[in-house]
Design a protein around this motif. Structure first.
Motif, mmCIF file in Angstrom:
data_model
loop_
_atom_site.group_PDB
_atom_site.id
_atom_site.type_symbol
_atom_site.label_atom_id
_atom_site.label_comp_id
_atom_site.label_asym_id
_atom_site.label_seq_id
_atom_site.Cartn_x
_atom_site.Cartn_y
_atom_site.Cartn_z
ATOM 1 N N VAL A 21 12.556 26.408 43.004
ATOM 2 C CA VAL A 21 12.838 25.019 42.632
ATOM 3 C C VAL A 21 13.841 24.462 43.630
ATOM 4 N N PHE A 22 13.599 23.246 44.149
ATOM 5 C CA PHE A 22 14.581 22.691 45.077
ATOM 6 C C PHE A 22 15.403 21.557 44.483
ATOM 7 N N ASN A 23 15.024 21.085 43.292
ATOM 8 C CA ASN A 23 15.848 20.061 42.644
ATOM 9 C C ASN A 23 15.404 19.910 41.196
ATOM 10 N N ILE A 24 16.347 19.611 40.338
ATOM 11 C CA ILE A 24 16.042 19.199 38.966
ATOM 12 C C ILE A 24 16.758 17.872 38.754
ATOM 13 N N THR A 37 13.118 14.421 32.791
ATOM 14 C CA THR A 37 13.699 15.368 33.736
ATOM 15 C C THR A 37 12.581 15.833 34.650
ATOM 16 N N VAL A 38 12.782 15.661 35.961
ATOM 17 C CA VAL A 38 11.759 16.034 36.936
ATOM 18 C C VAL A 38 12.167 17.341 37.596
ATOM 19 N N VAL A 39 11.290 18.327 37.515
ATOM 20 C CA VAL A 39 11.517 19.628 38.133
ATOM 21 C C VAL A 39 10.701 19.679 39.423
ATOM 22 N N PHE A 40 11.387 19.723 40.559
ATOM 23 C CA PHE A 40 10.729 19.702 41.865
ATOM 24 C C PHE A 40 10.528 21.134 42.355
ATOM 25 N N GLU A 117 13.394 30.146 31.680
ATOM 26 C CA GLU A 117 14.494 29.849 30.759
ATOM 27 C C GLU A 117 15.626 29.111 31.454
ATOM 28 N N GLU A 118 15.893 29.438 32.721
ATOM 29 C CA GLU A 118 16.948 28.728 33.453
ATOM 30 C C GLU A 118 16.583 27.263 33.656
ATOM 31 N N VAL A 119 15.332 27.000 33.975
ATOM 32 C CA VAL A 119 14.889 25.608 34.123
ATOM 33 C C VAL A 119 14.959 24.893 32.787
ATOM 34 N N MET A 120 14.485 25.551 31.743
ATOM 35 C CA MET A 120 14.424 24.905 30.436
ATOM 36 C C MET A 120 15.810 24.646 29.864
ATOM 37 N N GLU A 121 16.804 25.413 30.267
ATOM 38 C CA GLU A 121 18.170 25.150 29.805
ATOM 39 C C GLU A 121 18.610 23.748 30.226
ATOM 40 N N GLN A 152 2.378 26.514 34.797
ATOM 41 C CA GLN A 152 1.786 26.639 33.465
ATOM 42 C C GLN A 152 2.807 27.150 32.456
ATOM 43 N N ALA A 153 3.602 28.148 32.857
ATOM 44 C CA ALA A 153 4.595 28.714 31.945
ATOM 45 C C ALA A 153 5.636 27.669 31.547
ATOM 46 N N LEU A 154 6.074 26.839 32.497
ATOM 47 C CA LEU A 154 7.033 25.779 32.189
ATOM 48 C C LEU A 154 6.438 24.757 31.233
ATOM 49 N N LEU A 155 5.206 24.362 31.497
ATOM 50 C CA LEU A 155 4.556 23.357 30.649
ATOM 51 C C LEU A 155 4.369 23.875 29.219
ATOM 52 N N LEU A 156 3.929 25.110 29.096
ATOM 53 C CA LEU A 156 3.722 25.681 27.768
ATOM 54 C C LEU A 156 5.041 25.819 27.015
ATOM 55 N N ARG A 157 6.082 26.216 27.739
ATOM 56 C CA ARG A 157 7.401 26.363 27.096
ATOM 57 C C ARG A 157 7.920 25.007 26.621
ATOM 58 N N ALA A 158 7.747 23.964 27.452
ATOM 59 C CA ALA A 158 8.191 22.634 27.043
ATOM 60 C C ALA A 158 7.418 22.160 25.818
ATOM 61 N N ARG A 159 6.129 22.385 25.806
ATOM 62 C CA ARG A 159 5.324 21.936 24.662
ATOM 63 C C ARG A 159 5.675 22.698 23.392
ATOM 64 N N GLN A 160 6.085 23.960 23.530
ATOM 65 C CA GLN A 160 6.562 24.706 22.363
ATOM 66 C C GLN A 160 7.785 24.041 21.747
ATOM 67 N N GLU A 161 8.589 23.382 22.604
ATOM 68 C CA GLU A 161 9.785 22.691 22.143
ATOM 69 C C GLU A 161 9.488 21.256 21.709
ATOM 70 N N GLY A 162 8.220 20.848 21.755
ATOM 71 C CA GLY A 162 7.847 19.495 21.366
ATOM 72 C C GLY A 162 8.180 18.448 22.406
#
Length: 318
Positions: A21-24, A37-40, A117-121, A152-162
């Motif tokens: 990741v180069f920027n959040i 929040t944009v994850v680059f 998990e670090e991104v999702m924090e 895919q893992a980030l998207l699924l994790r975000a959707r789990q959080e609604g």
């Protein structure tokens, strides 16, 4: 000895757990609905002449160097950045190349290996704003489809959080990677830069054939899609190419309810300083040094001609 299938499975699991990741960027208002929040993600197979994020192209971490900051500082160590303007031999494994290791703040690493998990924090820190504004998380780049399992893992994790999910993609990737990267998103922001393939190759380094074929396939996935067009002076804002673009889009989206309209993003040169910091050249500014302002209304007019809804936004994607 482990079989290749077992090794590939282990590699895929590792790819899903971590990504570069180069920027959040928090509190974005231009990358999907609401506050986002944009994850680059780092890495891109295209080389757009006007790219606003040149530090996003390579997959590996890089160092940005601002030599102008060194003039008033006497460093306590011998700095390779002061020897060479472009840092050809600088190693990220040297230990001292951390953001806080340079007293003048002349060196800055861009690109970090982060876990889901670090991104999702960071993403979850603004959950309240997403819920009150209808916002969420957007994956961008570079090209997010270059890290399909992690995306895919980030998207699924975000959707789990609604949390609402969106992706920004150039569409230049294998279909299998693009489908994996985008399939769990609730909105796709898909770039189209040029209809003329010769021009597309000249300005981006690649053909647009696979891009348009991938768009055709994504439209059949029934995920809402908005097409985004960077409006580049002297490249795609003339009448001939503007009409070619809108005619091609109308042909592709005809009959697809997943198509949500077009965003026109006028070119700006805000990324030029990044070229200086990364010792790279902005090919567009060299090719068109006397360019004028982008004529977004030209594309908007041809969108109307072909019955397409288009909005002119206030920023440009590269």
């Amino acid at each position: 000895m482990k079989s290749s299938a077992v090794l590939n499975s282990a590699s895929s699991e590792a790819d899903a757990r971590t990504g570069t990741v180069f920027n959040i960027q928090r509190f974005s208002l231009h990358d999907g609905p609401g506050v986002r929040t944009v994850v680059f993600l780092k890495g891109c197979q295209m080389n757009c002449a006007w790219c606003a994020n040149p530090e996003s192209l390579a997959m590996e971490p890089e160092v940005l160097f601002d030599g102008s900051r060194c003039d008033s500082v006497n460093c306590w160590h011998e700095c390779p950045g002061k020897k060479t303007a472009i840092l050809p031999d600088l190693s990220l494994s040297a230990g001292w190349v951390a953001d806080d290791a340079c007293p003048a703040a002349a060196l800055r690493q861009t690109g970090r290996l982060l876990s889901v998990e670090e991104v999702m924090e960071t993403v979850l820190a603004d959950e309240l704003y997403y819920r009150t504004s209808g916002g969420g998380m957007t994956l961008s780049g570079g090209e997010m489809a270059m890290q399909p399992a992690f995306s895919q893992a980030l998207l699924l994790r975000a959707r789990q959080e609604g949390i609402h999910t969106a992706v920004e993609t150039s569409g230049f990737a294998s279909w299998s990677d693009l489908q994996l990267a985008c399939g769990s998103s609730q909105l796709i922001l898909f770039d189209i830069k040029l209809a003329n393939d010769t021009l597309h190759q000249r300005y981006t380094g690649v053909s647009n054939r696979s891009i348009l074929n991938n768009l055709k396939k994504l439209l059949q996935e029934h995920i809402p899609i908005r097409i985004r067009i960077p409006v580049i002076p002297e490249v795609n804002d003339g009448e001939e190419e503007a009409e070619n673009i809108m005619a091609r889009i109308e042909q592709l989206v005809r009959g697809h309810k997943s198509f949500q309209g077009i965003d026109l993003l006028p070119y700006h040169n805000f990324g030029n300083r990044k070229y200086y910091l990364s010792a790279k050249r902005c090919r567009y500014e060299e090719m068109h040094p006397d360019h004028g302002k982008p004529q977004a209304e030209t594309l908007a007019a041809f969108a109307r001609k072909y019955g397409l809804q288009a909005s002119i936004l206030s920023h440009c994607i590269g």
